[in-house]
Design a protein around this motif. Structure first.
Motif, short mmCIF file in Angstrom:
data_model
loop_
_atom_site.label_atom_id
_atom_site.label_comp_id
_atom_site.label_asym_id
_atom_site.label_seq_id
_atom_site.Cartn_x
_atom_site.Cartn_y
_atom_site.Cartn_z
N GLY A 141 0.83 -1.21 0.00
CA GLY A 141 0.00 0.00 0.00
C GLY A 141 0.85 1.25 0.00
O GLY A 141 1.57 1.54 -0.96
N TYR A 142 0.82 2.01 1.08
CA TYR A 142 1.56 3.26 1.17
C TYR A 142 2.95 3.05 1.80
O TYR A 142 3.16 2.10 2.57
CB TYR A 142 0.79 4.29 2.00
N ASP A 143 3.84 3.96 1.47
CA ASP A 143 5.19 3.96 2.05
C ASP A 143 5.50 5.41 2.44
O ASP A 143 6.24 6.12 1.78
CB ASP A 143 6.19 3.45 1.01
N TYR A 144 4.91 5.82 3.55
CA TYR A 144 4.99 7.21 4.00
C TYR A 144 6.28 7.42 4.78
O TYR A 144 6.58 6.69 5.73
CB TYR A 144 3.78 7.53 4.88
N ARG A 145 7.06 8.43 4.39
CA ARG A 145 8.36 8.68 5.00
C ARG A 145 8.35 10.04 5.73
O ARG A 145 8.42 11.09 5.09
CB ARG A 145 9.45 8.71 3.93
N GLU A 146 8.26 10.01 7.04
CA GLU A 146 8.20 11.25 7.80
C GLU A 146 9.48 12.07 7.68
O GLU A 146 9.45 13.31 7.71
CB GLU A 146 7.89 10.96 9.27
N ASP A 147 10.63 11.39 7.55
CA ASP A 147 11.88 12.13 7.40
C ASP A 147 11.91 12.91 6.09
O ASP A 147 12.43 14.03 6.02
CB ASP A 147 13.08 11.18 7.48
N VAL A 148 11.31 12.34 5.04
CA VAL A 148 11.24 13.03 3.75
C VAL A 148 10.26 14.20 3.83
O VAL A 148 10.49 15.26 3.25
CB VAL A 148 10.86 12.05 2.63
N VAL A 149 9.17 14.02 4.58
CA VAL A 149 8.22 15.11 4.78
C VAL A 149 8.91 16.29 5.46
O VAL A 149 8.72 17.46 5.06
CB VAL A 149 7.02 14.64 5.63
N ASP A 150 9.72 16.00 6.45
CA ASP A 150 10.46 17.08 7.13
C ASP A 150 11.38 17.80 6.14
O ASP A 150 11.52 19.03 6.19
CB ASP A 150 11.29 16.50 8.28
#
Length: 411
Positions: free
Chosen positions: A249-258
């Motif tokens: 499904g999803y592969d959400y990367r919080e470090d990339v969001v930052d």
């Protein structure tokens, strides 16, 4: 034309609280004064008065993501492949008028055939046809058999991708659109996987920036998002966080969001399109496990987290794609309010100030301020209390010209 607009409420697009019982004075295509009706200047006998005692004055809407020659319905791909260039141009003329009358006073086209996009821009600039202020990318840069190859420029090497960038700049492109992943519109292009290596994407971005042209990157898959952020693009389109593995499904990367927030990269989540398609055809493949729009609630949650981390959102309908009909650009605002939980004031900021800043035209338009272009719309209701009133814009003023008044088109 000298015009005085009065309204019960004014939302200026900056994100500040609305002003009550306000006025806007327009002369020579510019806003020459703005403020409280209590401080209305005298000797305005020559000004035409538009009075909305219960209405809301707002900046003209900015649509940052359209494909002017596409139909916006289920036949969009078929018509794109089969219609003549003349038909595509005529469809684009219709789209420009419909968008303007819906309240869009600035539009960026993010991928259309060069001969169509640049012809339409020239026609609007020269007053041959009516339409919003228009910025165009022309043909998007993609790979062989990649997303939108049928109206894009195919590039597979450093030499080809640099040539493609420079060709678009030579033609007068206002930005470069690059397809960093595949997409739903193009069969077999695989929206989950990156189309370009990080190095090729970096080469394209570096050369575009050398020529002082911003880059918008189409990216559904996380692979493409990560590459785009590392390459330093100016604008992420879709930013869907889809895993390269369909079963995940999803592969959400919080470090990339930052990193997105820290770099000030604008994000156009095209939030309305999935919502509208789900209403129209909830059993479609894209909503099944492994589909690009699977589990939209989880995606809204990711977008809320991005918002809270300081990512700057802009408004893009992906007009011309299935369920992205021209003239329904308000859906981006309404779905942002409903599904992301942002306030009406913040949603308007996304579709005005943020979008203008992303396009590099904030000094000209995007907010209601003295000295800026007179691009504004008026609703007959209180937008904060009734956001749906954005669906029926009462009056549209485009560069000082009244193009719609009391729901009646004047063009």
């Amino acid at each position: 034309m000298d015009v005085l607009i009065k309204g019960a409420k004014l939302i200026d697009g900056t994100g500040d609280s609305p002003s009550l019982n306000s006025f806007v004075l327009v002369r020579d295509k510019k806003i020459i004064d703005i403020g409280s009706q209590k401080k209305l200047p005298k000797h305005l006998e020559k000004f035409r008065v538009l009075d909305f005692p219960n209405g809301t004055i707002l900046p003209g809407l900015i649509e940052t993501h359209s494909h002017m020659h596409c139909t916006g319905n289920k036949e969009s791909l078929e018509r794109m492949l089969l219609d003549s260039e003349e038909t595509l141009i005529m469809r684009s003329v219709k789209a420009m008028r419909e968008s303007l009358l819906s309240g869009v006073t600035t539009m960026r086209d993010l991928g259309s055939r060069n001969r169509v996009a640049f012809s339409i821009k020239e026609a609007i600039v020269n007053g041959i046809i009516d339409g919003p202020r228009i910025l165009v990318a022309g043909t998007p840069i993609t790979t062989t058999a990649g997303h939108c190859y049928f109206f894009g420029t195919e590039a597979n090497s450093q030499e080809e991708i640099l040539h493609a960038v420079r060709r678009q700049v030579k033609l007068g492109a206002d930005c470069i659109k690059i397809m960093s992943t595949g997409g739903n519109f193009t069969p077999r292009s695989n929206p989950r996987r990156a189309q370009f290596s990080l190095q090729l994407l970096q080469d394209a971005v570096d050369d575009a920036h050398r020529l002082e042209v911003p880059v918008a990157s189409h990216c559904h898959g996380t692979e493409g998002i990560v590459n785009s952020v590392s390459a330093g693009v100016d604008n992420l389109i879709h930013c869907s966080w889809i895993s390269s593995n369909p079963s995940e499904g999803y592969d959400y990367r919080e470090d990339v969001v930052d990193e997105i927030a820290d770099k000030g990269i604008f994000v156009d989540p095209t939030i309305a399109l999935g919502h509208l398609r789900q209403i129209d055809d909830p059993e479609a493949d894209v909503f099944q496990p492994g589909g690009v729009f699977y589990d939209l609630d989880a995606r809204y949650e990711m977008l809320r987290d991005m918002w809270e981390k300081g990512v700057r959102f802009i408004s893009g309908l992906d007009a011309g794609m299935y369920m992205g009909e021209f003239g329904t650009h308000y859906n981006s605002v309404l779905v942002m309010i409903e599904k992301m939980g942002v306030s009406p004031i913040d949603a308007i900021k996304c579709v005005t100030k943020n979008s203008a800043e992303c396009l590099g035209i904030l000094q000209e338009t995007g907010t209601l301020e003295k000295g800026k272009s007179a691009d504004l719309i008026v609703l007959s209701d209180d937008f904060e209390k009734n956001p749906d009133s954005l669906q029926k814009v009462d009056t549209v003023i485009n560069k000082g010209e009244i193009v719609k008044e009391n729901q009646i088109p004047l063009i």
